[in-house]
Design an enzyme around this catalytic site. Sequence first.
Site, PDB file in Angstrom:
ATOM      1  N   LYS A 178       0.796  -1.222   0.000  1.00 14.70           N
ATOM      2  CA  LYS A 178       0.000   0.000   0.000  1.00 14.70           C
ATOM      3  C   LYS A 178       0.836   1.283   0.000  1.00 14.70           C
ATOM      4  O   LYS A 178       0.351   2.342  -0.411  1.00 14.70           O
ATOM      5  CB  LYS A 178      -0.937   0.002   1.207  1.00 14.70           C
ATOM      6  CG  LYS A 178      -2.066  -1.009   1.143  1.00 14.70           C
ATOM      7  CD  LYS A 178      -3.175  -0.554   0.214  1.00 14.70           C
ATOM      8  CE  LYS A 178      -4.420  -1.417   0.351  1.00 14.70           C
ATOM      9  NZ  LYS A 178      -5.545  -0.912  -0.450  1.00 14.70           N
ATOM     10  N   SER A 200       1.012  -9.854  -0.654  1.00 15.22           N
ATOM     11  CA  SER A 200       0.691  -8.426  -0.546  1.00 15.22           C
ATOM     12  C   SER A 200       1.067  -7.781   0.774  1.00 15.22           C
ATOM     13  O   SER A 200       1.280  -6.562   0.832  1.00 15.22           O
ATOM     14  CB  SER A 200      -0.804  -8.213  -0.815  1.00 15.22           C
ATOM     15  OG  SER A 200      -1.580  -8.967   0.103  1.00 15.22           O
TER      16      SER A 200
END
Length: 321
Positions: free
Chosen positions: A46, A297
Site C-alpha cells: 500500500k 501483498s
Amino acid sequence: MVHDAWRHLSPTVHQTPLRTSATTNQQTGKNIYFKMENEQKTGAFKFRGASYKLMRLSPEELSAGVITASAGNHAQGLALAAYKLGIEATIYMSECTPKAKIQATKGYGASVVLTGESFQEAYEASLEHQKKSGATYVHPFDDYDIMAGQGTIALEMLRQENRIDTLIVPIGGGGLISGIAVAAKSVKPGIRVIGVQAEAAAATHVAYHQGIVDKLSNVSTIAEGIAVKQPGEKTLPLINRYVDDIITVSETEIAAAIVAMLQRSKTLVEGSGAAALAGLLSHNDRIDSEHCGLVVSGGNVDIADIARIQSLADQLKVQVT
C-alpha cells in the site's frame, strides 16, 4: 500512468525481492515466483499507491491534511507517506483491525479513529468527517493514482522474471489487481491475471462472474486486508476488462497457506498476503501456467492470531485426509 508512477516511485519504494520455493514448484508442477511485498516499507504494497497519490496532490490539497479509511495496510502506507511530507493524516479503521496495524499507524504519526465492524463502516464514517474537516480524501483503492502506484509491482515482477505467464493477485476493493492487470498487459498482452477473494468477502467475485454488484451485509475473514463489502466503482470496470478469472478460497485454505509460508519460507504473512498462494494450491489443476507469479501483498499479522490460524489450518488437513 503506471509507467509514470514507476519513474516517480523508484527512489522512494523498495524493489522487493522475487523468491522461489522448490517445494512449491514440486507440489504444483509449476515454476512459482513470490513477489514479497510483505518486505515493502510498512510491511505491505500500500505504500506504493499512497506515495504516488500524495505526489500528485497540489500544495493546497496537501496543506489541508489527508484522510482515509483502511483495513490497516493503506493506513500505514498513507501515514508514512504523509509523515515524510510533514502533513497531517487521519485514518478511520474498523474496531476489529489487528492491534499491530493500529499501533504501527499511530507510530507513523497519524491520528486513528476506530469505528464499525468492517472497512465499510469505517469508510462511511471517514466520509462524514471529511465533509467537516475539509481534509483531502485518499481512497484506499478506488482511485486511479492509487491503482497506478500499485501497478508498479507488475512492472517490477516482469523485469525480475520476464517468463512469467500468469499473475495471481488478492482482491479486496480491487485497487491492487486493477493496477497490476493494466500494467502487466501493457508490457505483455498475453499474460493471464487471476484474482483471489476470500469466500467470506467475495463481492467482486460475484460481480465479475454473475454481473451482480451488491454490498455484502457482512464480511468476516482472517484475511482482513481484503475484507471489503463491495467492489470499487472505478476498479470493477478495469477488473472486468483486464482480469482473466477470479477464484475464491476458504478460511482454512488461507490459514494453511499462511502456515505453509511460515514452514517453507520462514516468512510470516497476513491472511491477505497468503491469499494468492491459497488460490494456487486450491485451484492448481485449473491454472494453466508454467511460470506463475504470486503477489504476497502484506505481512502485518498479529502474533496473537497464530494459534487460531494454526487451528484453522489443521482443520484443512482433517478435511483432506
